[in-house]
Write an enzyme that holds these catalytic residues in place. Structure first.
Site, PDB file in Angstrom:
ATOM      1  N   ALA A   1     -39.332  -2.090  49.368  1.00 14.09           N
ATOM      2  CA  ALA A   1     -39.957  -1.086  50.221  1.00 14.09           C
ATOM      3  C   ALA A   1     -40.748  -0.140  49.325  1.00 14.09           C
ATOM      4  O   ALA A   1     -40.507  -0.066  48.114  1.00 14.09           O
ATOM      5  CB  ALA A   1     -38.877  -0.329  50.985  1.00 14.09           C
TER       6      ALA A   1
ATOM      7  N   GLU B   1     -34.860  -8.811  51.114  1.00 15.36           N
ATOM      8  CA  GLU B   1     -34.348  -8.726  52.495  1.00 15.36           C
ATOM      9  C   GLU B   1     -35.323  -9.349  53.488  1.00 15.36           C
ATOM     10  O   GLU B   1     -34.921 -10.050  54.418  1.00 15.36           O
ATOM     11  CB  GLU B   1     -34.069  -7.257  52.852  1.00 15.36           C
TER      12      GLU B   1
ATOM     13  N   GLY C   1     -36.206  -4.554  49.546  1.00 14.55           N
ATOM     14  CA  GLY C   1     -36.719  -4.947  50.854  1.00 14.55           C
ATOM     15  C   GLY C   1     -37.477  -6.268  50.811  1.00 14.55           C
ATOM     16  O   GLY C   1     -37.554  -6.970  51.826  1.00 14.55           O
TER      17      GLY C   1
ATOM     18  N   GLU D   1     -31.610  -1.550  44.607  1.00 16.35           N
ATOM     19  CA  GLU D   1     -31.614  -0.219  45.226  1.00 16.35           C
ATOM     20  C   GLU D   1     -30.669   0.757  44.538  1.00 16.35           C
ATOM     21  O   GLU D   1     -30.949   1.951  44.449  1.00 16.35           O
ATOM     22  CB  GLU D   1     -31.236  -0.317  46.723  1.00 16.35           C
TER      23      GLU D   1
END
Ligand code: CO8
Length: 258
Positions: A65, A112, A109, A132
């Site tokens: 992200a 993911e 992300g 993360e």
């Protein structure tokens, strides 16, 4: 439809979406995720498309992200703004099969997002991880949920707690990716797999996807019941008649998606 953060094209019944923020290693900004969702839903609604491929660049599928976008957020920004659910889960509404073709980094992300696809084909350059923890957060789009289901608790804990990356070989051994290919053959292989799927009956491919996904959401007994109901319903389709007739007549089937 024109997009700023993704490139979209169609190749022979396959919809291809390329994440395209090269300067930020395809960091998944809010704008990119909204565009990705729109493009996915458009392909899903297009009868001419039977399978979708999501890919990135040679260097990165997506490095996570967008950290610069998130850095200043407060709890209320993410809670009230429905951060993640607003546009990250659109992909779960897609009924047609979606393949992730991953080269380079698939982190946070990015990993993911790849796991939200139906399967992952990895280039030998692919590197997966949930780093993360190094940013002072936990994974937020399935890294602690889909990863252990894909690779075992031990490896998911190792990756999410240390933030280390695993290469394509380790990812394949662990069951995260379905196959590894040479980096320069990634799109060729992914498109060939997607075309194979797109040539099948679309409704039947959708039922396969639905039924396999059910395995993650149910007990074995409930999953078996669900599979059986879908299996029975195949016999109400023209494509079952055509598939079996073609086999008996020793010719390739011509599915009508009905
Ligand atoms: N966000 C924003 N910018 C990024 C990101 C990112 N995730 N990753 C890389 N970039 C940018 C860099 O800042 C750099 O920009 P600039 O040139 O302007 O300085 C450019 O991309 C190139 O990156 P590097 O210079 O760092 O390239 P290297 O080859 O040296 O390193 C790495 C590559 C190892 C991938 C490194 O960039 C890195 O560690 N990136 C961050 C990886 C990471 O921590 N990802 C997890 C992010 S958090 C997350 O994904 C939470 C998801 C939660 C769910 C979703 C909520 C919406």
């Amino acid at each position: 439809m024109s997009y700023e953060n993704i490139l979209v094209e169609t190749q022979d019944k396959v919809g291809v979406i390329r994440l395209n923020r090269p300067k930020a290693l395809n960091a998944l900004s809010d704008a990119l995720m909204s565009e990705l969702g729109e493009a996915l839903l458009a392909f899903d609604a297009d009868d001419g498309i039977g399978c979708i491929v999501i890919t990135g660049s040679e260097k990165a599928f997506a490095a996570g992200a967008d950290i610069t976008g998130m850095a200043g957020y407060s709890y209320m920004d993410v809670f009230k703004g429905e951060f993640i659910t607003r546009n990250w889960e659109t992909i779960r509404r897609v009924r047609k099969p979606v393949i992730a073709a991953v080269a380079g980094y698939a982190l946070g992300g990015g990993c993911e997002l790849a796991m939200m696809c139906d399967f992952i084909i990895a280039a030998d350059t692919a590197r997966f991880g949930q780093p993360e923890i190094k940013l002072g957060i936990i994974p937020g789009a399935g890294g602690t949920q889909r990863l252990p289901r894909a690779v075992s608790k031990a490896k998911a804990m190792d990756l999410a707690l240390t933030g280390r990356m695993m290469d394509a070989e380790e990812a394949e051994r662990a069951g995260l990716v379905s196959r590894i290919v040479a980096a320069d053959k990634l799109m060729e292989e992914a498109l060939a797999a997607a075309k194979t799927i797109a040539d099948m009956s679309q409704p039947i491919a959708m039922m396969v996807k639905d039924s396999v996904n059910r395995a993650y959401e149910s007990t074995l007994a409930d999953g078996m019941k669900y599979e059986r109901a879908l299996f029975y319903s195949c016999f109400a389709t023209d494509d079952q008649k055509e598939g079996m007739k073609a086999f008996i007549e020793k010719r390739p089937p011509v599915f009508k998606n009905s």
